[in-house]
Design an enzyme around this catalytic site. Structure first.
Site, short mmCIF file in Angstrom:
data_model
loop_
_atom_site.label_atom_id
_atom_site.label_comp_id
_atom_site.label_asym_id
_atom_site.label_seq_id
_atom_site.Cartn_x
_atom_site.Cartn_y
_atom_site.Cartn_z
CB THR A 135 4.74 -37.06 9.46
OG1 THR A 135 3.52 -36.37 9.20
CG2 THR A 135 4.78 -38.37 8.71
NE ARG A 271 -3.99 -28.83 -30.62
CZ ARG A 271 -2.89 -29.15 -31.29
NH1 ARG A 271 -2.07 -28.20 -31.73
NH2 ARG A 271 -2.59 -30.41 -31.51
CD GLU A 366 -1.86 -29.74 7.25
OE1 GLU A 366 -2.67 -30.18 8.09
OE2 GLU A 366 -0.96 -28.93 7.54
CG ASP A 370 -8.11 -43.27 1.70
OD1 ASP A 370 -9.01 -43.09 0.85
OD2 ASP A 370 -7.08 -43.92 1.49
P1 TGC Z 1 -8.68 -39.12 18.44
O1 TGC Z 1 -8.77 -40.08 19.60
O2 TGC Z 1 -9.79 -39.05 17.46
O3 TGC Z 1 -8.44 -37.64 19.01
C1 TGC Z 1 -7.52 -37.35 20.04
C2 TGC Z 1 -8.02 -36.06 20.69
O4 TGC Z 1 -7.97 -35.00 19.74
C3 TGC Z 1 -9.30 -34.50 19.46
N1 TGC Z 1 -9.32 -34.25 18.01
C4 TGC Z 1 -9.18 -33.02 17.50
N2 TGC Z 1 -9.07 -31.83 18.11
C5 TGC Z 1 -8.93 -30.74 17.32
N3 TGC Z 1 -8.92 -30.83 15.98
C6 TGC Z 1 -9.02 -32.01 15.33
N4 TGC Z 1 -8.98 -32.06 13.99
C7 TGC Z 1 -9.17 -33.18 16.11
N5 TGC Z 1 -9.29 -34.51 15.82
C8 TGC Z 1 -9.39 -35.14 17.00
C9 TGC Z 1 -10.24 -35.58 19.92
O5 TGC Z 1 -11.50 -35.03 20.27
C10 TGC Z 1 -9.50 -36.12 21.12
O6 TGC Z 1 -9.66 -35.19 22.18
P2 TGC Z 1 -9.62 -35.65 23.71
O7 TGC Z 1 -10.02 -34.43 24.48
O8 TGC Z 1 -10.60 -36.76 23.82
O9 TGC Z 1 -8.21 -36.08 23.98
O10 TGC Z 1 -7.29 -39.36 17.75
P3 TGC Z 1 -6.79 -40.54 16.86
O11 TGC Z 1 -5.43 -40.90 17.35
O12 TGC Z 1 -7.82 -41.64 16.79
O13 TGC Z 1 -6.61 -39.87 15.42
C11 TGC Z 1 -7.62 -39.34 14.68
C12 TGC Z 1 -7.08 -38.96 13.27
C13 TGC Z 1 -6.74 -40.22 12.47
C14 TGC Z 1 -8.21 -38.22 12.58
C15 TGC Z 1 -5.84 -38.05 13.39
O14 TGC Z 1 -4.76 -38.73 13.90
C16 TGC Z 1 -5.42 -37.44 12.07
O15 TGC Z 1 -5.92 -36.39 11.70
N6 TGC Z 1 -4.46 -38.08 11.32
C17 TGC Z 1 -3.89 -37.49 10.14
C18 TGC Z 1 -2.50 -36.99 10.46
C19 TGC Z 1 -2.16 -35.72 9.74
O16 TGC Z 1 -3.01 -35.03 9.23
N7 TGC Z 1 -0.90 -35.37 9.74
C20 TGC Z 1 -0.50 -34.12 9.18
C21 TGC Z 1 0.93 -33.80 9.52
S1 TGC Z 1 1.37 -32.12 9.21
C22 TGC Z 1 1.40 -31.99 7.54
O17 TGC Z 1 1.07 -32.85 6.81
C23 TGC Z 1 1.86 -30.71 7.02
S2 TGC Z 1 1.90 -30.59 5.29
C24 TGC Z 1 2.18 -28.95 5.29
C25 TGC Z 1 2.25 -28.24 4.07
O18 TGC Z 1 3.32 -28.27 3.40
O19 TGC Z 1 1.26 -27.50 3.76
P1 FAD Z 2 0.14 -43.64 5.50
O1 FAD Z 2 -0.45 -43.22 6.77
O2 FAD Z 2 1.07 -44.82 5.50
O3 FAD Z 2 -1.04 -43.93 4.46
C1 FAD Z 2 -0.82 -44.65 3.26
C2 FAD Z 2 -2.19 -44.97 2.62
O4 FAD Z 2 -2.97 -45.74 3.54
C3 FAD Z 2 -3.01 -43.73 2.31
O5 FAD Z 2 -3.76 -43.95 1.15
C4 FAD Z 2 -3.94 -43.63 3.50
O6 FAD Z 2 -5.15 -42.94 3.21
C5 FAD Z 2 -4.21 -45.10 3.78
N1 FAD Z 2 -4.60 -45.30 5.18
C6 FAD Z 2 -3.90 -45.02 6.30
N2 FAD Z 2 -4.63 -45.33 7.40
C7 FAD Z 2 -5.81 -45.81 6.94
C8 FAD Z 2 -7.00 -46.28 7.59
N3 FAD Z 2 -7.12 -46.30 8.91
N4 FAD Z 2 -8.01 -46.70 6.82
C9 FAD Z 2 -7.92 -46.66 5.47
N5 FAD Z 2 -6.84 -46.23 4.79
C10 FAD Z 2 -5.79 -45.79 5.53
N6 FAD Z 2 4.14 -34.02 7.99
C11 FAD Z 2 4.45 -33.18 9.01
O7 FAD Z 2 4.34 -33.55 10.19
N7 FAD Z 2 4.90 -31.92 8.75
C12 FAD Z 2 5.08 -31.46 7.50
O8 FAD Z 2 5.47 -30.29 7.31
C13 FAD Z 2 4.77 -32.32 6.41
N8 FAD Z 2 5.01 -31.92 5.13
C14 FAD Z 2 4.83 -32.79 4.10
C15 FAD Z 2 5.21 -32.42 2.81
C16 FAD Z 2 5.06 -33.34 1.76
C17 FAD Z 2 5.53 -32.95 0.38
C18 FAD Z 2 4.47 -34.61 1.99
C19 FAD Z 2 4.26 -35.56 0.86
C20 FAD Z 2 4.11 -34.97 3.27
C21 FAD Z 2 4.30 -34.09 4.34
N9 FAD Z 2 4.01 -34.47 5.65
C22 FAD Z 2 4.29 -33.63 6.70
C23 FAD Z 2 3.61 -35.83 5.95
C24 FAD Z 2 2.12 -36.11 5.74
O9 FAD Z 2 1.35 -35.50 6.72
C25 FAD Z 2 1.91 -37.61 5.71
O10 FAD Z 2 2.49 -38.09 4.52
C26 FAD Z 2 0.44 -37.99 5.78
O11 FAD Z 2 -0.09 -37.70 7.06
C27 FAD Z 2 0.20 -39.47 5.46
O12 FAD Z 2 1.08 -40.29 6.17
P2 FAD Z 2 1.94 -41.43 5.39
O13 FAD Z 2 2.64 -40.78 4.26
O14 FAD Z 2 2.75 -42.13 6.41
O15 FAD Z 2 0.87 -42.40 4.77
#
Ligand code: TGC
Ligand code: FAD
Length: 387
Positions: A135, A271, A366, A370
């Protein structure tokens, strides 16, 4: 038949002896060691690092990876571990998720033999900590747009940019960082102490207070070729790591939800209001029954996904359905319990409000709720609705 409140449909009835033992061992660790200090740690905004090595000794870190000192457990055991950790606090499960499913998995799946040998055994023991930087300040749900850039300079790479909201960042010895390059998005191992690299803590969180979160800054960091994850070829590799952590969350949040249901049950039986236990009122029973039903369905969903993962047929959209549903129901259970406990529900003397605050982060990280709905929508219609 013995019907359990927190597993009404018996989703876990058939776990084997070794899975039962793993569950009981982790529950004992969480209850006896972690739980007594959680209220204070949450209030102080303190992540208790002293338990990292103990988690390593118990084999909990990278537990479903094979080789390199990892326990090589099955998917159900991994899920049960996440569930027991999150029964204690989502912050504890977050630490384990990031260490295991994001950082260690990335090295295990995409690293060279040297990288695996160098990092994984020490990470499994809890001697060193990893974090996972995807992120960025302007790219959360849409990591494809990331600005962090690695430019080739001879055999080295020069990294510039920033990541934010990164779990474990300030205490991490190694950061797995995803960056744009001239040949697409690739993963890099950035070691603590690298010139130009800093990882300050983010303060004032009102959620996951017993977890440590930070930013990552890269100012002309020189990264040797040996620290690039050679097998990474695009965003897909980062998303593959997320699948592992999201799967763990599907089980993990059930631990928090069950803890809330147990708290609601014991509270409402004791309670007295209007001369009767709260548990005797229809409205309260309805709330309890809905919680038990949603947890029962969540358990079945988690076990079915573990089966699909074990068979290696699981699809990302199925993981999205599980993450979206189980986090939503866990948050609903925490909010309902908070309501049922009345004023006491807002006190740190009870557990539901802490779980509720934590789950607000889990709802967002993660992949937001949405985003997972949209992934399922795309699977159903064939039409991506992200842009
Ligand atoms: P898109 O064009 O759909 O996909 C790009 C390529 O990736 C493939 N793909 C996947 N492959 C494996 N697993 C998945 N879940 C996959 N989703 C997509 C896809 O087939 C494609 O492959 P190729 O061969 O054609 O290149 O990508 P997009 O840019 O349109 O994005 C799709 C979207 C929005 C679903 C993705 O960007 C997404 O999941 N966004 C959310 C971001 C997110 O979850 N961030 C998390 C950061 S880490 C974190 O939050 C840790 S918290 C940790 C903790 O404390 O527990
Ligand atoms: P945004 O993407 O700005 O989203 C804001 C709002 O808009 C949400 O309601 C979302 O659902 C909505 N939205 C966004 N796009 C769309 C769409 N296309 N259509 C409709 N609605 C939409 N990230 C890491 O990489 N590594 C980590 O270890 C990690 N740890 C974290 C720990 C904590 C405590 C927190 C809070 C977050 C952490 N994150 C980490 C980040 C996390 O993955 C992001 O916060 C998350 O992916 C959402 O991104 P954002 O906060 O920028 O929200």
């Amino acid at each position: 038949m013995d019907v359990q409140a927190t597993d009404f449909l018996g989703a876990f009835d058939n776990i084997d002896e070794s899975q039962k033992l793993i569950k009981e061992t982790v529950r004992k660790f969480v209850t006896e060691k972690f739980q007594p200090n959680i209220t204070e740690n949450f209030e102080k905004g303190h992540f208790p690092k002293e338990y990292i090595k103990e988690m390593g000794n118990l084999g909990l870190l990278g537990c479903n990876l094979t080789g390199y000192g990892c326990a090589g457990l099955d998917e159900v055991s991994y899920g049960l571990i996440m569930k027991e950790l999150e029964r204690g606090d989502s912050g504890l499960r977050s630490f384990a998720s990031v260490q295991s499913s994001l950082a260690m998995y990335a090295i295990h799946a995409f690293g060279s033999e040297n990288q695996k040998n160098e990092f994984l055994p020490r990470m499994a023991k809890g001697e060193i900590v990893g974090c996972f930087g995807l992120t960025e300040p302007d790219f959360g749900s849409n990591p494809a747009g990331m600005k962090t850039f690695a430019k080739k300079d001879g055999d080295d790479w020069i990294l510039n940019g920033s990541k934010t909201w990164i779990t474990n960042a300030p205490i991490a010895n190694v950061a797995i960082v995803w960056a744009q390059t001239e040949s697409g998005i690739r993963g890099f191992l950035i070691e603590k102490g690298t010139k130009g690299f800093s990882a300050p803590e983010i303060h004032h969180k009102l959620s996951l207070r017993a977890s440590i979160t930070g930013s990552l800054y890269f100012d002309n960091c020189r990264i040797p070729k040996s620290n690039m994850l050679e097998k990474t070829i695009g965003l897909k590799n980062a998303l593959m790591c997320l699948n592992q952590a999201r799967f763990g969350i599907i089980f993990g949040v059930l631990g928090a939800a069950e803890d809330c249901l147990n708290e609601a049950l014991s509270y409402t039986k004791e309670r007295i209001m209007f001369q009767k236990p709260l548990a005797s009122f229809q409205l309260i029973q309805r709330k309890l029954a809905i919680m038990a039903t949603e947890i029962a369905k969540g358990n079945l969903l988690a076990m079915q996904l573990a089966k699909l993962k074990h068979e290696k047929s699981i699809q990302p959209a199925q993981i999205s359905m599980g993450k979206q549903n189980n986090v939503q129901i866990a948050l609903d259970c925490a909010r309902t319990t908070r309501d049922i406990l009345g004023a006491n529900g807002i006190s740190g003397e009870y557990r539901c409000m802490r779980h509720m605050c934590n789950l607000e982060s889990v709802y967002t990280y993660e992949g937001t709720n949405d985003i997972h709905i949209l992934v399922v929508g795309q699977q159903l219609t064939g039409i991506p609705a992200f842009e």
